[in-house]
Design an enzyme around this catalytic site. Structure first.
Site, PDB file in Angstrom:
ATOM      1  N   LYS A  72       0.840  -1.199   0.000  1.00  7.20           N
ATOM      2  CA  LYS A  72       0.000   0.000   0.000  1.00  7.20           C
ATOM      3  C   LYS A  72       0.872   1.244   0.000  1.00  7.20           C
ATOM      4  O   LYS A  72       1.788   1.363   0.801  1.00  7.20           O
ATOM      5  CB  LYS A  72      -0.891   0.015   1.237  1.00  7.20           C
ATOM      6  CG  LYS A  72      -1.802   1.230   1.287  1.00  7.20           C
ATOM      7  CD  LYS A  72      -2.786   1.165   2.425  1.00  7.20           C
ATOM      8  CE  LYS A  72      -2.277   1.881   3.652  1.00  7.20           C
ATOM      9  NZ  LYS A  72      -3.327   2.112   4.658  1.00  7.20           N
ATOM     10  N   ARG A 116     -10.976   0.673   6.205  1.00 10.56           N
ATOM     11  CA  ARG A 116     -10.410  -0.269   7.182  1.00 10.56           C
ATOM     12  C   ARG A 116     -10.294   0.398   8.540  1.00 10.56           C
ATOM     13  O   ARG A 116     -10.413  -0.257   9.581  1.00 10.56           O
ATOM     14  CB  ARG A 116      -9.109  -0.871   6.689  1.00 10.56           C
ATOM     15  CG  ARG A 116      -7.938   0.073   6.463  1.00 10.56           C
ATOM     16  CD  ARG A 116      -7.160   0.234   7.725  1.00 10.56           C
ATOM     17  NE  ARG A 116      -5.743   0.359   7.477  1.00 10.56           N
ATOM     18  CZ  ARG A 116      -4.942   1.092   8.245  1.00 10.56           C
ATOM     19  NH1 ARG A 116      -5.407   1.795   9.252  1.00 10.56           N
ATOM     20  NH2 ARG A 116      -3.646   1.112   7.993  1.00 10.56           N
ATOM     21  N   GLN A 144     -12.947  11.021   8.463  1.00 13.37           N
ATOM     22  CA  GLN A 144     -13.021   9.804   9.266  1.00 13.37           C
ATOM     23  C   GLN A 144     -14.125   9.917  10.320  1.00 13.37           C
ATOM     24  O   GLN A 144     -14.743   8.908  10.679  1.00 13.37           O
ATOM     25  CB  GLN A 144     -11.653   9.527   9.917  1.00 13.37           C
ATOM     26  CG  GLN A 144     -11.516   8.173  10.577  1.00 13.37           C
ATOM     27  CD  GLN A 144     -11.814   6.990   9.666  1.00 13.37           C
ATOM     28  OE1 GLN A 144     -12.621   6.125  10.008  1.00 13.37           O
ATOM     29  NE2 GLN A 144     -11.188   6.952   8.500  1.00 13.37           N
ATOM     30  N   ARG A 167     -14.001  23.596  15.456  1.00 14.90           N
ATOM     31  CA  ARG A 167     -14.855  24.611  14.828  1.00 14.90           C
ATOM     32  C   ARG A 167     -16.301  24.130  14.864  1.00 14.90           C
ATOM     33  O   ARG A 167     -16.635  23.111  14.273  1.00 14.90           O
ATOM     34  CB  ARG A 167     -14.376  24.874  13.396  1.00 14.90           C
ATOM     35  CG  ARG A 167     -13.092  25.740  13.399  1.00 14.90           C
ATOM     36  CD  ARG A 167     -12.226  25.478  12.219  1.00 14.90           C
ATOM     37  NE  ARG A 167     -12.907  25.834  10.975  1.00 14.90           N
ATOM     38  CZ  ARG A 167     -12.452  25.486   9.769  1.00 14.90           C
ATOM     39  NH1 ARG A 167     -11.330  24.780   9.668  1.00 14.90           N
ATOM     40  NH2 ARG A 167     -13.100  25.841   8.693  1.00 14.90           N
ATOM     41  N   GLY A 227      -6.966   8.726  16.772  1.00 14.45           N
ATOM     42  CA  GLY A 227      -6.165   9.783  16.157  1.00 14.45           C
ATOM     43  C   GLY A 227      -4.666   9.550  16.193  1.00 14.45           C
ATOM     44  O   GLY A 227      -3.949   9.895  15.254  1.00 14.45           O
ATOM     45  N   ALA A 228      -4.178   8.978  17.285  1.00 18.09           N
ATOM     46  CA  ALA A 228      -2.730   8.878  17.478  1.00 18.09           C
ATOM     47  C   ALA A 228      -2.147   7.741  16.648  1.00 18.09           C
ATOM     48  O   ALA A 228      -1.874   6.659  17.139  1.00 18.09           O
ATOM     49  CB  ALA A 228      -2.412   8.683  18.959  1.00 18.09           C
ATOM     50  N   ASP A 229      -1.944   8.005  15.356  1.00 14.36           N
ATOM     51  CA  ASP A 229      -1.444   6.972  14.454  1.00 14.36           C
ATOM     52  C   ASP A 229       0.026   7.174  14.102  1.00 14.36           C
ATOM     53  O   ASP A 229       0.584   6.425  13.306  1.00 14.36           O
ATOM     54  CB  ASP A 229      -2.299   6.919  13.184  1.00 14.36           C
ATOM     55  CG  ASP A 229      -2.296   8.248  12.450  1.00 14.36           C
ATOM     56  OD1 ASP A 229      -1.748   9.223  13.000  1.00 14.36           O
ATOM     57  OD2 ASP A 229      -2.834   8.304  11.336  1.00 14.36           O
ATOM     58  N   LYS A 233       1.344  12.488  18.156  1.00  8.86           N
ATOM     59  CA  LYS A 233      -0.093  12.729  18.228  1.00  8.86           C
ATOM     60  C   LYS A 233      -0.654  12.258  19.576  1.00  8.86           C
ATOM     61  O   LYS A 233      -0.115  11.358  20.205  1.00  8.86           O
ATOM     62  CB  LYS A 233      -0.804  12.024  17.077  1.00  8.86           C
ATOM     63  CG  LYS A 233      -0.473  12.642  15.719  1.00  8.86           C
ATOM     64  CD  LYS A 233      -1.392  12.115  14.649  1.00  8.86           C
ATOM     65  CE  LYS A 233      -1.089  12.735  13.295  1.00  8.86           C
ATOM     66  NZ  LYS A 233      -1.886  12.090  12.236  1.00  8.86           N
TER      67      LYS A 233
END
Lengths: 322, 322
Positions: A72, A116, A144, A167, A227-229, A233
């Site tokens: 990928k 995924r 997402q 926002r 979020g913390a990928d 983060k």
């Protein structure tokens, strides 16, 4: 030398071929396989660009008992929006793992990764959800966030969604869009408001600092942090991980390295062995929660196994259709 | 969301688009750029398969002053011949290095790698050749041997070729095939016979032990060693590197790690700084040989820069044609 035709499939074909239910099943199986060590995935490669700034991440892997391997490519070029182009781009290549033959090029425009991730988020939401889900909370308003709301609501069997974003206008926009899709969604003024109404909350922001304060979260809540990928983060107050009765990780080492768990371990709030594997929870080998009063957390960093699962499914469906 | 068409080119289109002269020029420039540090190429990735045995090598890179980046996948599945399939397979992907957009999928069946290797071999043969080339020697009888003979003969302006292979029949077959292409080629009984007739010799075997004994090689010979492209491979008696007046490497670190140079350094026959860069020789910055009596050696391990050069050229030509 006879010419070798190359099967190239675009997004519309992928959309037709892949049903949400099948994707959920495939990703669930992938998370379980990963927890059992049945996935081979070498460290990802990365090409960095300076001018203009960009990156290309190269991930690859296969299931030991499968018939394909997957490469990928995911590109991010951060000045693209100023040229009217999407920031992200991608391509998934599928090969026969017994002969090396190219089976398909999936020109998915990044959607396989979105799906995924959505599937894992929904599965993780269900894996730790209390017996009665009051409403689903979504922290984040991006692409997402929209997918998480739809997939998790369907899997949890809930219609009520609260959304918070930095926002308010974007949260309102997402709520409206989800409303058109049959959900009862509303924007929240604060993170606290989301947690006041929802006992399952999915966080999916690109934040680099804590967005969810520990004080906002009551006992009996299940949080899925997506979020913390990558390093740097963070979305959750690390105190939340200390309070959690169950921490389920998609991959122990990745979550230690750059997940929410890593932040809490480095802050010495929890030990390195504080987690269970999401795959084991999904397989029914360990509980995702013990009682409806537990605070539980799923920490997701994203697995090659998920990419392999969806690419395998896509090729099987597309080949069957042709 | 508009569909994104993907430009896929097959081998026949590549054959038409790429002229040998252009490829030689592009690879020469790439070798020079590499020696000047103007190529970005992270360490390659590899996926290994056990049953059946196979591998997938993932290489990527770009020229700092170029407009594309390239990801090359090269597969080897060693039981393929027993199924009537080619052992090797591959795919080259070309992207815009300013936006990440996919420019082309080159379904080259491994030929771009063959050509870039042939080009480097021919350029290296010329870079160290004595002023009068008696005949070209080829050690090896495979696919690359055929290409080396044709490309190097053309660039050196010679017609006479001597070929040695472990199986005499295969050397005869190759000689016959080269004969049909206008060369005066003959099979040799021994490696010694090749070196008796030829003062430029290219070795291109998959050997894991020395094939060329030092005693077979007289002063005034130039050897291009192509075979040692990964750890464990070797073609030359390391004494030859001690005797050589000039050792030119395509990449210093790669050749130290797994080239002929590495074997000689580990045997303490030469020091780590014994080489010059082929790119510098091609740029005219350092001499490839000092006199016609020198023994000189070019040690080639293969560079991402070469892949980038040919993929860039291919996309430019193919886009211009369409």
């Amino acid at each position: 030398m006879s010419p070798v035709p190359l099967a190239v499939y675009g997004l519309s074909e992928l959309r037709t071929a892949l049903l949400r239910q099948d994707m959920l099943q495939a990703v669930e199986q992938a998370l379980i396989s990963h927890s059992q060590g049945r996935v081979v995935a070498p460290p990802p490669g990365v090409l960095l660009f300076e001018n203009p700034p960009g990156d290309c991440h190269i991930k690859s892997g296969y299931m030991k008992d499968g018939s394909v391997f997957v490469v990928k490519l995911a590109m991010g070029f951060y000045q693209n929006p100023s040229r009217g182009l999407e920031t992200n781009n991608g391509l998934v290549l599928v090969f026969d793992s017994h002969t090396g033959k190219t089976l398909a090029v999936l020109n998915d425009e990044g959607w396989l990764t979105s799906w995924r991730t959505a599937a894992a988020g929904a599965l993780a939401a269900k894996a730790g959800a209390p017996s009665q889900v009051s409403a689903l909370g979504i922290i984040g308003t991006g692409h997402q966030a929209q997918l998480q709301a739809r997939w998790a609501c369907e899997l949890l069997g809930v219609k009520r969604v609260f959304i918070w974003g930095r926002r308010f206008g974007k949260a309102q926009q997402l709520a409206k869009s989800l409303g058109h899709q049959g959900l009862n969604a509303q924007a929240a003024d604060t993170v606290e408001e989301v947690f006041a109404h929802c006992n399952v909350v999915i966080t999916c922001t690109p934040s680099t600092e804590r967005v969810v304060p520990s004080a906002a979260v009551k006992a009996g809540t299940h949080i899925v942090a997506l979020g913390a990928d990558s390093p740097g983060k963070q979305e959750l107050d690390p105190q939340l991980l200390k309070r959690a009765r169950v921490i389920m990780t998609d991959d122990h080492h990745q979550c230690l390295d750059h997940g929410e768990m890593g932040h809490a371990v480095r802050a010495r709030l929890i030990t390195e062995d504080a987690d269970v594997s999401l795959g084991q929870v999904l397989a029914g080998q360990v509980p995702g929660r013990f009682s409806d009063d537990d605070l539980t957390i799923a920490d997701l960093t994203g697995l090659a196994a998920q990419d392999v699962a969806l690419a395998t499914l896509a090729v099987a469906r597309l080949q069957a259709a042709n």
